[in-house]
Design a protein around this motif. Structure first.
Motif, PDB file in Angstrom:
ATOM      1  N   MET A   1       0.868  -1.110   0.044  1.00 26.51           N
ATOM      2  CA  MET A   1       0.026  -0.006  -0.036  1.00 26.51           C
ATOM      3  C   MET A   1       0.755   1.175  -0.124  1.00 26.51           C
ATOM      4  O   MET A   1       1.964   1.413   0.554  1.00 26.51           O
ATOM      5  CB  MET A   1      -0.982   0.009   1.141  1.00 26.51           C
ATOM      6  CG  MET A   1      -1.953  -1.113   0.971  1.00 26.51           C
ATOM      7  SD  MET A   1      -3.136  -1.057   2.596  1.00 26.51           S
ATOM      8  CE  MET A   1      -1.977  -1.818   3.839  1.00 26.51           C
ATOM      9  N   ARG A   2       0.256   2.432  -0.674  1.00 30.06           N
ATOM     10  CA  ARG A   2       1.187   3.488  -0.953  1.00 30.06           C
ATOM     11  C   ARG A   2       0.717   4.496   0.171  1.00 30.06           C
ATOM     12  O   ARG A   2      -0.243   4.754   0.605  1.00 30.06           O
ATOM     13  CB  ARG A   2       1.055   4.070  -2.166  1.00 30.06           C
ATOM     14  CG  ARG A   2       1.645   2.982  -3.311  1.00 30.06           C
ATOM     15  CD  ARG A   2       0.982   3.477  -4.641  1.00 30.06           C
ATOM     16  NE  ARG A   2       1.509   5.057  -5.089  1.00 30.06           N
ATOM     17  CZ  ARG A   2       0.813   5.809  -5.836  1.00 30.06           C
ATOM     18  NH1 ARG A   2      -0.416   5.262  -6.013  1.00 30.06           N
ATOM     19  NH2 ARG A   2       1.115   6.946  -5.743  1.00 30.06           N
ATOM     20  N   ALA A   3       1.615   5.242   0.679  1.00 34.66           N
ATOM     21  CA  ALA A   3       1.195   6.408   1.560  1.00 34.66           C
ATOM     22  C   ALA A   3       2.154   7.775   1.195  1.00 34.66           C
ATOM     23  O   ALA A   3       3.196   7.568   0.859  1.00 34.66           O
ATOM     24  CB  ALA A   3       1.478   6.060   3.052  1.00 34.66           C
ATOM     25  N   VAL A   4       1.605   8.818   1.367  1.00 35.29           N
ATOM     26  CA  VAL A   4       2.595   9.967   1.603  1.00 35.29           C
ATOM     27  C   VAL A   4       2.335  10.630   3.068  1.00 35.29           C
ATOM     28  O   VAL A   4       1.452  10.638   3.557  1.00 35.29           O
ATOM     29  CB  VAL A   4       1.598  11.026   0.337  1.00 35.29           C
ATOM     30  CG1 VAL A   4       2.450  12.481   0.879  1.00 35.29           C
ATOM     31  CG2 VAL A   4       1.776  10.634  -0.742  1.00 35.29           C
ATOM     32  N   LEU A   5       3.514  10.841   3.438  1.00 36.38           N
ATOM     33  CA  LEU A   5       3.822  11.459   4.901  1.00 36.38           C
ATOM     34  C   LEU A   5       3.904  12.879   4.670  1.00 36.38           C
ATOM     35  O   LEU A   5       5.052  13.201   4.179  1.00 36.38           O
ATOM     36  CB  LEU A   5       4.878  10.799   5.528  1.00 36.38           C
ATOM     37  CG  LEU A   5       5.437  11.514   6.873  1.00 36.38           C
ATOM     38  CD1 LEU A   5       4.203  11.093   7.819  1.00 36.38           C
ATOM     39  CD2 LEU A   5       6.752  10.683   7.404  1.00 36.38           C
TER      40      LEU A   5
END
Length: 308
Positions: free
Chosen positions: A1-5
């Protein structure tokens, strides 16, 4: 899964090294892209682009102001089933939304809880408020509370921690030096109810409204992400009666003849006799003479703490 912090480098509770450590920990469960904010509103721009890119999570590392920007960026075109879930790693002074969602205020502990939530697929839909075209997660206000926020922001050095006592001193200065105690400047209008003249108008989307240290401050004890908006106002603000009402905010909530309260309100309008400061989620937005506020159920998907 992809995430932007989305990381605010000026947040008081973190640092570049802390950000890197947390991002490394998140990489065990997520493909993480780190994006630092560089100016006011930048967090919203990053979140908007992340939502357009179809990532699974947008994680806000910062205080309530950073989180508010991220929320407004995610909801640029309104609520939708395919929006990323919001994750929170609190690193500010108040961290009201994070606490309301049952998250630890320590960034490392909050990251651990967040990753547990990702592994378990734990999410929750929460209702939000709108002040005109601005989304808010826990509160909005017109008048003296927003003037207090403006005063604190104007004297704060970026990156320094703001103590509750600094807010208290700023509120006292606004109350005694810049506030009329004779003529109410506000009118609170709730559909189906009689308009009420008020010295103070505060709208809450959850409880508590804020914290004095670790002590919750509750002008609207029944407020909830699962209901409409709650309203707190005062028809008089003379010193001694006001102090008694303020003391009630730390116990069972405000009550008495001078108190205006409403629970689970779908929408309302607060008008002013002159332009007054407006705040949402503890950020000063400028001045307004009238603000329409409304509740939007199930507007956003978040990763809460366990059991909330």
């Amino acid at each position: 899964m992809r995430a932007v912090l989305v990381a605010n480098p000026m947040a008081t509770g973190t640092s570049a090294r802390m950000r890197d450590v947390l991002a490394h920990a998140m990489a065990a469960e997520l493909k993480v892209e780190v994006a630092d904010t560089g100016h006011r509103g930048h967090a919203g721009e990053i979140a908007r682009d992340a939502a357009s890119d179809g990532v699974d999570y947008v994680i806000a590392l910062g205080g309530d102001g950073t989180i508010n920007e991220v929320v407004n960026g995610l909801l640029t075109t309104g609520p939708a089933a395919d929006l990323p879930a919001l994750g929170i790693v609190p690193a500010g002074c108040g961290n009201v939304l994070a606490r309301s969602l049952g998250l630890p205020t320590d960034p490392v502990e909050a990251t651990s809880v967040l990753l547990d939530g990702v592994r378990e697929g734990r999410t929750r839909h929460i209702g939000l408020g709108r002040a005109e075209d601005r989304w808010f997660t826990f509160c909005a206000g017109l008048g003296i509370d927003a003037a207090t926020v403006r005063r604190v922001e104007s004297t704060r050095t970026p990156g320094t921690r703001v103590t509750p006592w600094r807010y208290a001193r700023a509120a006292l200065r606004e109350y005694f030096l810049h506030h009329s105690h004779r003529t109410p400047a506000l009118t609170i209008s709730v559909p189906g109810q009689e308009d009420t003249a008020a010295f103070l108008g505060l709208v809450c989307n959850t409880a508590p409204w804020s914290y004095l240290g670790d002590r919750p401050v509750n002008p609207c004890p029944q407020a909830s992400f699962d209901t409409g908006l709650d309203v707190f106002g005062l028809t008089r603000m003379r010193p001694l009666p006001t102090l008694r009402i303020l003391a009630q905010l730390f116990r069972d909530g405000p009550h008495g003849r001078r108190v205006i309260s409403a629970h689970d309100v779908p929408e309302l309008t607060i008008s002013a006799s002159e332009p007054l400061p407006l705040q949402v989620d503890g950020d000063h937005l400028g001045e307004a003479e009238q603000v329409r506020l409304r509740a939007v159920p199930r507007a956003l998907r978040v990763v809460p703490g366990p059991g909330t």
